[in-house]
Design a protein around this motif. Structure first.
Motif, PDB file in Angstrom:
ATOM      1  N   GLU A  60       1.058  -1.018   0.174  1.00  0.00           N
ATOM      2  CA  GLU A  60       0.046   0.159   0.115  1.00  0.00           C
ATOM      3  C   GLU A  60       0.679   1.100  -0.294  1.00  0.00           C
ATOM      4  O   GLU A  60       2.080   1.308   0.800  1.00  0.00           O
ATOM      5  CB  GLU A  60      -0.908  -0.052   0.929  1.00  0.00           C
ATOM      6  N   PHE A 248     -19.437  -5.442  12.032  1.00  0.00           N
ATOM      7  CA  PHE A 248     -18.542  -4.288  10.967  1.00  0.00           C
ATOM      8  C   PHE A 248     -17.323  -5.478  10.622  1.00  0.00           C
ATOM      9  O   PHE A 248     -17.796  -6.837  11.116  1.00  0.00           O
ATOM     10  CB  PHE A 248     -17.305  -3.812  11.889  1.00  0.00           C
ATOM     11  N   LEU A 263      -7.408  -7.103   6.839  1.00  0.00           N
ATOM     12  CA  LEU A 263      -7.383  -6.657   8.287  1.00  0.00           C
ATOM     13  C   LEU A 263      -5.870  -7.298   8.099  1.00  0.00           C
ATOM     14  O   LEU A 263      -6.317  -8.774   8.567  1.00  0.00           O
ATOM     15  CB  LEU A 263      -7.940  -6.542   8.995  1.00  0.00           C
TER      16      LEU A 263
HETATM   17  P1  AFP Z   1      -5.379   2.337   5.371  1.00  0.00           P
HETATM   18  O1  AFP Z   1      -5.005   2.640   6.459  1.00  0.00           O
HETATM   19  O2  AFP Z   1      -4.998   1.693   4.260  1.00  0.00           O
HETATM   20  O3  AFP Z   1      -6.499   3.156   4.806  1.00  0.00           O
HETATM   21  O4  AFP Z   1      -6.348   0.927   5.776  1.00  0.00           O
HETATM   22  C1  AFP Z   1      -7.616   1.328   6.297  1.00  0.00           C
HETATM   23  C2  AFP Z   1      -8.013  -0.591   6.589  1.00  0.00           C
HETATM   24  O5  AFP Z   1      -6.364  -1.562   7.126  1.00  0.00           O
HETATM   25  C3  AFP Z   1      -8.360  -0.556   8.128  1.00  0.00           C
HETATM   26  O6  AFP Z   1      -8.351   0.732   8.752  1.00  0.00           O
HETATM   27  C4  AFP Z   1     -10.200  -0.257   7.081  1.00  0.00           C
HETATM   28  O7  AFP Z   1     -11.412  -0.632   8.582  1.00  0.00           O
HETATM   29  C5  AFP Z   1      -9.783  -0.676   6.077  1.00  0.00           C
HETATM   30  O8  AFP Z   1      -8.418  -1.126   5.576  1.00  0.00           O
HETATM   31  C6  AFP Z   1     -10.374   0.019   4.513  1.00  0.00           C
HETATM   32  O9  AFP Z   1     -10.174  -0.746   3.940  1.00  0.00           O
HETATM   33  P2  AFP Z   1     -11.205  -0.207   2.493  1.00  0.00           P
HETATM   34  O10 AFP Z   1     -10.534   0.991   2.238  1.00  0.00           O
HETATM   35  O11 AFP Z   1     -10.996  -1.296   1.352  1.00  0.00           O
HETATM   36  O12 AFP Z   1     -12.972  -0.322   2.594  1.00  0.00           O
END
Ligand code: AFP
Length: 323
Positions: A60, A248, A263
């Protein structure tokens, strides 16, 4: 109004066998949280928003604040003299803290800025942390001795369990202390809100798709349709679920891409699983309890369904084909 008690005092009075040591580590995490909260508030003014141009171990894009906040937590943990090893979303390999010496007793797994895709739009993000004993970098959720998160929202809030329920501490901006504001949080047995990235719905397995369709269907007797809420920041989505109930989900991508969901087990799913269980809720992959999963690697991913016990049980029924 609760008795005004600081985070540090709360942990010391917990009756936990290692309360004094845990208070040191938790206080240092809280210090890191105060520093991160301050930087988030001024990031747009000091050029701290945007990406570094690199990608992390998860592939990422890395935000400037991800790296900066990771360093803040690393330095705060080094200062405790009690932490042997750090596992962070922002570090490809676990970090052994050489300064710690013979007193090192804990592994800390953390995500310094979870939900960092929200940073550039001034959205809510959080720091998730989890302590386990020893030096082993892969341990199940049941090995946790502390789990919690710091939520950077309108107020900065630290939510914590040491195995004796869940408490929340709000940072008093003028006094600079985390003071207990949420005592012994209990999640409702059932909620009226579901939280999932519905943009992924075509990739879910049939049981998950049928479960979400069920929640969206109108039926007064069972309180449906549920309302949808999704921030895309686990701390924010989990915190709302913890306080108000509901479910969730970050399910597996059954059609390829993310067969284990998105996750991370050790510093996202497992800490939230312990918190929710301590508050009377449940956390599952849909087929197995999150807390008992033994990670194969430090950054292992896992599908997560978490929230009110009756909502999570119903999701499992749909996934198992019982509904
Ligand atoms: P980021 O840190 O890359 O924004 O990801 C956040 C995360 O790990 C978690 O906090 C969220 O629940 C999830 O990803 C959201 O993922 P999507 O954007 O795929 O819905």
């Amino acid at each position: 109004m609760n008795e005004p008690i600081t985070l540090n005092e709360h942990v010391k009075r917990s009756g936990h066998a290692e309360a004094a040591e845990l208070a040191i580590v938790i206080t240092q995490l809280a210090v890191a949280g105060k520093i991160i909260a301050r930087e988030l508030a001024r990031a747009a003014l000091v050029g701290q928003l945007g990406t570094t141009g690199e990608t992390n171990v998860q592939g990422e894009p890395v935000k400037k604040l991800d790296i900066w906040a990771n360093d803040v937590v690393v330095r705060a943990m080094e200062e405790t003299g009690l932490v042997t090893t750090l596992v962070s979303e922002e570090m490809a390999e676990p970090l052994r803290l050489t300064k710690t010496g013979a007193h090192g007793r804990y592994v800390v797994c953390f995500d310094p800025v979870d939900g960092s895709s929200n940073l550039d739009v001034n959205g809510i993000v959080g720091t998730i942390f989890s302590l386990r004993k020893g030096r082993e970098t892969v341990q199940p959720g049941t090995a946790q001795v502390v789990a919690g998160y710091i939520m950077y929202g309108p107020a900065t809030l630290l939510v914590l369990t040491t195995g004796d329920g869940v408490d929340g501490f709000t940072l008093g901006p003028t006094i600079g202390e985390f003071v207990r504001s949420h005592h012994q949080i209990r999640i409702p047995a059932r909620g009226r809100v579901y939280s999932v990235n519905e943009g992924n719905s075509t990739k879910w397995e049939p049981g998950v798709r049928r479960y979400i369709e069920y929640l969206r269907a109108a039926d007064v007797a069972t309180g449906r349709p549920y309302t949808a809420r999704y921030v895309g920041s686990l701390v924010a989505d989990f915190h709302r679920t913890l306080l108000e109930g509901g479910v969730f989900l970050y399910p597996a991508d059954a059609m390829g891409g993310k067969p284990s969901g998105k996750l991370r087990l050790q510093y996202e799913a497992a800490p939230m699983a312990w918190l929710v269980e301590q508050a009377g809720g449940r956390a599952t992959t849909g087929r197995a309890r999150i807390m008992t999963i033994h990670p194969a690697t430090p950054h292992q991913r896992v599908p997560l369904i978490i929230g009110s016990p009756e909502d999570v049980a119903l999701a499992e029924d749909f996934i198992a084909g019982r509904k």
